[in-house]
Structures are given as structure tokens and as C-alpha cells.
Design a protein around this motif. Structure first.
Motif, PDB file in Angstrom:
ATOM      1  N   UNK A 132      -6.912   8.572  -0.373  1.00  0.00           N
ATOM      2  CA  UNK A 132      -6.521  10.004   0.768  1.00  0.00           C
ATOM      3  C   UNK A 132      -7.411  10.931  -0.130  1.00  0.00           C
ATOM      4  N   UNK A 133      -7.211  11.372  -1.469  1.00  0.00           N
ATOM      5  CA  UNK A 133      -7.843  12.637  -1.822  1.00  0.00           C
ATOM      6  C   UNK A 133      -9.496  12.004  -2.306  1.00  0.00           C
ATOM      7  N   UNK A 134     -10.008  10.935  -2.549  1.00  0.00           N
ATOM      8  CA  UNK A 134     -11.265  11.254  -2.469  1.00  0.00           C
ATOM      9  C   UNK A 134     -11.561  10.409  -1.213  1.00  0.00           C
ATOM     10  N   UNK A 135     -11.230  11.171   0.303  1.00  0.00           N
ATOM     11  CA  UNK A 135     -11.786  10.973   1.415  1.00  0.00           C
ATOM     12  C   UNK A 135     -11.862   9.843   1.646  1.00  0.00           C
ATOM     13  N   UNK A 136     -11.537   8.895   1.414  1.00  0.00           N
ATOM     14  CA  UNK A 136     -11.936   6.701   1.769  1.00  0.00           C
ATOM     15  C   UNK A 136     -10.934   6.527   2.450  1.00  0.00           C
ATOM     16  N   UNK A 137     -11.324   6.108   3.795  1.00  0.00           N
ATOM     17  CA  UNK A 137     -10.297   6.168   4.633  1.00  0.00           C
ATOM     18  C   UNK A 137      -9.993   4.845   4.335  1.00  0.00           C
ATOM     19  N   UNK A 138      -8.630   4.178   4.695  1.00  0.00           N
ATOM     20  CA  UNK A 138      -7.864   2.921   4.287  1.00  0.00           C
ATOM     21  C   UNK A 138      -7.354   2.313   5.038  1.00  0.00           C
ATOM     22  N   UNK A 139      -7.253   1.266   5.646  1.00  0.00           N
ATOM     23  CA  UNK A 139      -6.308  -0.029   6.368  1.00  0.00           C
ATOM     24  C   UNK A 139      -5.607  -0.721   5.893  1.00  0.00           C
ATOM     25  N   UNK A 140      -4.633  -1.330   6.493  1.00  0.00           N
ATOM     26  CA  UNK A 140      -3.597  -2.378   6.238  1.00  0.00           C
ATOM     27  C   UNK A 140      -3.938  -3.432   6.787  1.00  0.00           C
ATOM     28  N   UNK A 147       5.437  -0.168   6.665  1.00  0.00           N
ATOM     29  CA  UNK A 147       4.400   0.941   5.474  1.00  0.00           C
ATOM     30  C   UNK A 147       3.712   1.741   5.800  1.00  0.00           C
ATOM     31  N   UNK A 148       2.490   1.161   6.508  1.00  0.00           N
ATOM     32  CA  UNK A 148       1.671   1.523   6.809  1.00  0.00           C
ATOM     33  C   UNK A 148       1.017   3.308   6.576  1.00  0.00           C
ATOM     34  N   UNK A 149       1.511   3.583   7.745  1.00  0.00           N
ATOM     35  CA  UNK A 149       2.170   4.598   8.319  1.00  0.00           C
ATOM     36  C   UNK A 149       2.863   5.642   7.298  1.00  0.00           C
ATOM     37  N   UNK A 150       3.389   4.949   6.581  1.00  0.00           N
ATOM     38  CA  UNK A 150       3.928   6.095   5.649  1.00  0.00           C
ATOM     39  C   UNK A 150       3.438   6.260   4.592  1.00  0.00           C
ATOM     40  N   UNK A 151       2.708   5.358   4.311  1.00  0.00           N
ATOM     41  CA  UNK A 151       1.159   5.154   3.100  1.00  0.00           C
ATOM     42  C   UNK A 151       0.489   6.109   3.000  1.00  0.00           C
ATOM     43  N   UNK A 154      -4.775   4.291   8.237  1.00  0.00           N
ATOM     44  CA  UNK A 154      -5.947   4.540   9.298  1.00  0.00           C
ATOM     45  C   UNK A 154      -5.250   3.862  10.723  1.00  0.00           C
ATOM     46  N   UNK A 155      -4.984   2.000   9.865  1.00  0.00           N
ATOM     47  CA  UNK A 155      -4.739   1.651  11.203  1.00  0.00           C
ATOM     48  C   UNK A 155      -4.064   0.078  10.405  1.00  0.00           C
ATOM     49  N   UNK A 156      -3.940  -0.769  11.553  1.00  0.00           N
ATOM     50  CA  UNK A 156      -3.285  -1.796  10.330  1.00  0.00           C
ATOM     51  C   UNK A 156      -3.119  -3.130  11.460  1.00  0.00           C
ATOM     52  N   UNK A 157      -3.641  -4.271  10.814  1.00  0.00           N
ATOM     53  CA  UNK A 157      -3.609  -5.324  11.414  1.00  0.00           C
ATOM     54  C   UNK A 157      -3.052  -6.917  10.927  1.00  0.00           C
ATOM     55  N   UNK A 158      -2.395  -7.536  12.056  1.00  0.00           N
ATOM     56  CA  UNK A 158      -0.947  -8.090  11.495  1.00  0.00           C
ATOM     57  C   UNK A 158      -0.024  -8.535  12.228  1.00  0.00           C
ATOM     58  N   UNK A 159       0.729  -9.030  11.846  1.00  0.00           N
ATOM     59  CA  UNK A 159       1.741  -9.345  12.779  1.00  0.00           C
ATOM     60  C   UNK A 159       3.507  -8.396  12.423  1.00  0.00           C
ATOM     61  N   UNK A 160       4.796  -8.772  13.264  1.00  0.00           N
ATOM     62  CA  UNK A 160       5.525  -7.800  12.563  1.00  0.00           C
ATOM     63  C   UNK A 160       6.283  -9.387  12.259  1.00  0.00           C
TER      64      UNK A 160
END
Length: 339
Positions: A132-140, A147-151, A154-160
Motif C-alpha cells: 500500500x505504501x508503494x501504491x500497488x493495489x492488492x486484491x484478495x 480480514x481483507x478490508x482490515x488489511x 481493494x477487493x475480495x473474490x471467494x466464498x464465505x
């Protein structure tokens, strides 16, 4: 919040997620024979393939040796990369420390985006902050829904995974199971733990937990066999991955047990086993879609400023049951490596 409110909220989230997934697919797949590159990176495509500037994307997962689930994830990611003019690098290791090193390597290479699984989110927190500090977008993808929003992803793709586990627990009730064992093949993996916890929440019978070393399949087989010999009342084995389900069938035969097998996740051999009746059913989370959408979303974000779910909702790719009633159709896609 009461149960009905939670159900309505969950239903709304799923509607938003499905709509977002559709938008991603349509936007990523649109093409024009005369497409032109737009200013500032552009959104041009030609004959179904992006003519935007070459991107570099790193995909980092917690795949263990021999786990074919991740071959399907990778195939989806590679399909999106080929369409979007992306140079994709894939790295995987069950060790969270090694995963973090892979992400750091991607940061050092100045990639344009990173897609990562969060099986052990605490170990990934610091390196994701560096991205994030390097301004590189990360998706999960796949693991890390809680945890994806806490970390700061940008986005998350999967199942609950909890919802998937609860659905399987209800299914066990429907088929009359009384005493089941949930086999966890990687200790510390939060998604696997959530699955078994979800099963326990809704299953009205007795549920035991069995830990095995997923990277050593002969050990997996022997451990399950011993458990079945020790407890002759076990009537269902629940595994958390297709290869382990197939091994559990062998264990039941070796132990002389009548325990049936159900599992999470699919592969080509697993759908064949459902067709034969040696495995009763599976919960499918569509790994191909997870890999595809994760990579495609980074292209969309860089070139269009698009992101799914308004930055608040995940894109849910499962759960869905595969059993005798629908396995023939699913098997056709599994043979192509897309389910």
C-alpha cells in the motif's frame, strides 16, 4: 440483529456481489474490432484482447504440493492475464512467511498489482501495508473474507467459509448423518477452521475434528484409517479439499468402514467419484472464477478505475452443492479445468 435481518443483509450482499461479478466479466470481455487505446492507459481492446500497455501482476497463494485446486485457480488467472495483456507471475507456498517474501519480491519488482490469499492474515499484514505504501493495489481471493478490508485490500473474490460450512452441516442433517469427522489438512489456516466450525454450528449430530498433514498424502490416508478403526460409529467423513476426499475413500475401504465421504471443492477426479457414488457431494466455490476475477479486477482498476462491491462487499463465488442431481453438467466443465 435478528436472524431475519441477517438473512436479508446476506441476501443483499450476495445480490451486490453477483452484480459486481457480472460487471467485471462484461467490462473485461468487451471487445471492438476497431478499439483504440484511450489516453492515460486506455481501455481499448481488439478481437477480445486488450491493447492497453503491458501490466505486471503477481499472484501469491498458499498452495501446497499436489493440491490440484490451485491448478484451477491458476488457470483462471492465466486466462484473464492473456486477455488483458498482463505478465503474470505465480508463486505459492504453504508457509505464510514464504508467502510474505513472495509479496515483498513483487513489491521490489514494482509490479502493477498483487493478488493474494490470506489463509494466515496476521503474517501477511505488514507486507501488504508495504504494498500500500508503494501504491500497488492488492486484491484478495479464496481466503481472508473476514480480514481483507482490515488489511486494506481493494477487493475480495471467494466464498464465505462459515456460510459454506453451515450449508454442509444442514446437508448432513438431510442425509441422516449422526457422527461425522471434519478433516483439517493445514493447521492455522483460518478458512479451513471456519469451514469445520460452520459445519458444527448447524449439524445436529456429533462432529469430531481430525488434523492431518496435507502435504504428506500417505500420512493423511493412514491417519484417517486409524480414526475410522478407532471409532466404528463414524458415518461421514468431511474433507476440505478434493484430493483429501479421494484419499478418505481409500481410508474407509482399508478400515472396513461404511462411512461416506463429503467434501469441499472439486476437481476432475472428484466429479467422477460423485458420478460413481463413491463420494456423496461437494461444496463448490468456483476456483477458476476466483483466479480470473482477481487478475481481471486489477486490469479494470488500473485502466478504468473500476472496483467491485463499492469497496465494501466481496464478490461471492460460492457455495454451491454438486451431487448426483447436477454432477454430469459440472463434470463437463471440470474436464476442461474450469470447475
Amino acid at each position: 440483529m435478528d436472524r431475519s435481518s441477517r438473512s436479508r443483509s446476506r441476501g443483499l450482499a450476495q445480490v451486490v456481489a453477483v452484480a459486481a461479478a457480472a460487471a467485471l466479466t462484461l467490462a473485461g470481455c468487451s471487445s471492438s474490432s476497431g478499439g483504440k487505446k484511450a489516453e492515460g492507459g486506455g481501455t481499448g481492446t481488439s478481437a477480445g484482447k486488450a491493447d492497453t500497455p503491458r501490466m505486471k501482476v503477481a499472484l501469491v497463494t498458499h498452495q501446497g504440493p499436489g493440491d490440484t485446486f490451485w491448478d484451477i485457480v491458476r488457470k483462471g488467472a492465466e486466462a484473464a492475464a492473456a486477455k488483458d495483456n498482463i505478465e503474470l507471475s505465480y508463486s505459492a507456498d504453504p508457509s505464510a512467511g514464504t508467502q510474505a517474501n513472495f509479496v515483498q519480491n513483487a513489491i521490489d519488482r514494482k509490479v502493477d498489482g498483487i493478488a493474494v490469499t490470506l489463509a494466515k492474515p496476521d503474517a501477511m499484514k505488514d507486507v501488504i501495508a508495504k504494498a500500500g505504501a508503494a501504491k500497488i493495489p492488492v486484491v484478495g481471493l479464496n481466503s481472508g473474507l473476514a480480514d481483507w478490508k482490515k488489511l486494506g485490500l481493494l477487493q475480495f473474490f471467494g466464498q464465505d467459509e462459515s456460510v459454506a460450512g453451515e450449508a454442509l452441516g444442514k446437508k448432513l442433517n438431510e442425509v441422516g448423518a449422526k457422527n461425522a469427522v471434519c478433516v483439517i489438512h493445514e493447521q492455522g489456516n483460518v478458512g479451513l477452521t471456519q469451514r469445520c466450525d460452520g459445519v458444527k454450528k448447524t449439524f445436529s449430530g456429533k462432529l469430531q475434528t481430525l488434523y492431518v498433514t496435507g502435504t504428506d498424502m500417505p500420512s493423511v490416508k493412514s491417519t484417517i484409517t486409524v480414526k475410522l478403526k478407532q471409532d466404528k460409529t463414524l458415518d461421514y467423513i468431511v474433507t476440505l479439499g478434493a484430493p483429501f476426499a479421494l484419499t478418505a475413500v481409500q481410508s474407509a475401504a482399508d478400515a472396513g468402514s461404511k462411512a461416506k465421504v463429503a467434501t469441499f471443492d472439486l476437481n476432475k477426479d472428484l466429479t467422477g467419484a460423485i458420478q460413481k457414488g463413491t463420494i456423496q457431494f461437494a461444496v463448490d466455490q468456483q476456483p477458476y472464477l476466483q483466479g480470473y476475477l482477481a487478475v481481471d479486477s486489477l486490469w479494470l482498476y488500473k485502466n478504468n478505475g473500476n472496483y467491485s462491491g463499492g469497496g465494501e462487499q466481496p464478490v461471492l463465488t460460492g457455495p454451491a452443492f454438486v451431487d448426483k442431481s447436477n454432477v454430469d453438467r459440472v463434470a463437463a466443465f471440470a474436464a476442461k479445468g474450469t470447475r
